[in-house]
Motif scaffolding. Structure first.
Motif, mmCIF file in Angstrom:
data_model
loop_
_atom_site.group_PDB
_atom_site.id
_atom_site.type_symbol
_atom_site.label_atom_id
_atom_site.label_comp_id
_atom_site.label_asym_id
_atom_site.label_seq_id
_atom_site.Cartn_x
_atom_site.Cartn_y
_atom_site.Cartn_z
ATOM 1 N N PRO A 48 55.266 27.678 27.396
ATOM 2 C CA PRO A 48 54.471 28.678 26.660
ATOM 3 C C PRO A 48 54.872 30.121 26.959
ATOM 4 N N PHE A 208 56.007 22.617 23.013
ATOM 5 C CA PHE A 208 56.036 24.083 23.088
ATOM 6 C C PHE A 208 57.461 24.636 23.159
ATOM 7 N N LEU A 227 50.753 29.301 21.451
ATOM 8 C CA LEU A 227 51.317 29.509 22.782
ATOM 9 C C LEU A 227 50.371 30.313 23.671
ATOM 10 N N ARG A 231 48.887 29.119 27.314
ATOM 11 C CA ARG A 231 48.988 29.868 28.567
ATOM 12 C C ARG A 231 47.654 29.871 29.302
#
Length: 231
Positions: A48, A208, A227, A231
């Motif tokens: 990510p 990802f 993304l 995170r």
């Protein structure tokens, strides 16, 4: 809240060993994220934060003008993890029957089988779209570049593209694979667009990476927000 393990059938010592192992693994994953390096099999945890992957995906989309001229049909070839992550996100965002909605574009087909009936149906959809001068994008995802089912399906659709589009056919194929793989070399020879998957990232953990980000971005998913959430 209090837990009782008296009748659990699992010794407390085993629970402690498992907890210690999980704690250590969690620490290793955090190290991978902090180091932002992909020289460990756990580097999927860092994906990510891999700005380069998103930049590469955006670069291919720009070269193909996919934002200003999105396709009517996107076909993704992949087996197992090369496909399932993108399928899960696509269904979560748009629903399982998104292709049935009026004016829903692009129609997305995840071809994770060599079943003749299934592939034949997709061939007919793609062929009708090409005849109608509609744009079609083919994305084959194979980390090794030798996945039999994906390569076989690519061959079928590549021949169809060449028959309908001639010298322009190569502009409709995007390959996602390991750098230096057999498929990577074939893509260079055929002038297909290429995206690479980090070598230490396994297919089942690749959603990802470009393996998932490219088809999802083409399908209309806000991959930056995806993304950010990861995170």
């Amino acid at each position: 809240m209090r837990f009782s393990y008296d009748r659990a059938g699992v010794p407390w010592s085993r629970v402690e060993r498992s907890a210690l192992s999980l704690t250590q693994e969690h620490a290793r994953l955090l190290d991978v994220i902090r180091q932002k390096a992909c020289d460990d099999s756990r580097c999927f945890a860092w994906l990510p934060d891999d700005d380069a992957a998103l930049r590469d995906v955006r670069g291919v989309m720009k070269r193909l003008a996919l934002n200003s001229h999105p396709p009517s049909v996107l076909v993704v070839f992949g087996i197992g993890g090369s496909n399932l992550g993108a399928i899960a996100v696509h269904e979560a965002v748009f629903g399982r029957l998104a292709n049935q909605r009026p004016n829903f574009l692009p129609s997305v087909f995840f071809a994770d089988t060599v079943d003749g009936g299934n592939i034949g149906d997709i061939v007919r959809v793609v062929d009708a779209s090409l005849k109608a001068k509609k744009r079609v994008i083919i994305n084959v995802v194979s980390k090794s570049g030798t996945t039999m089912e994906s390569v076989a399906n690519l061959g079928v659709f590549w021949n169809l593209l060449k028959r309908r589009l001639g010298r322009e056919a190569h502009k409709h194929v995007v390959v996602t694979t390991d750098e230096g793989s057999v498929l990577d070399k074939l893509a260079e020879a055929e002038r297909w667009h290429v995206l690479h998957i980090p070598k230490r990232v396994g297919g089942r953990f690749s959603v990802f990476s470009a393996a998932g980000l490219f088809p999802l971005a083409v399908a209309g998913v806000d991959v930056e927000r995806l993304l950010s959430g990861a995170r």
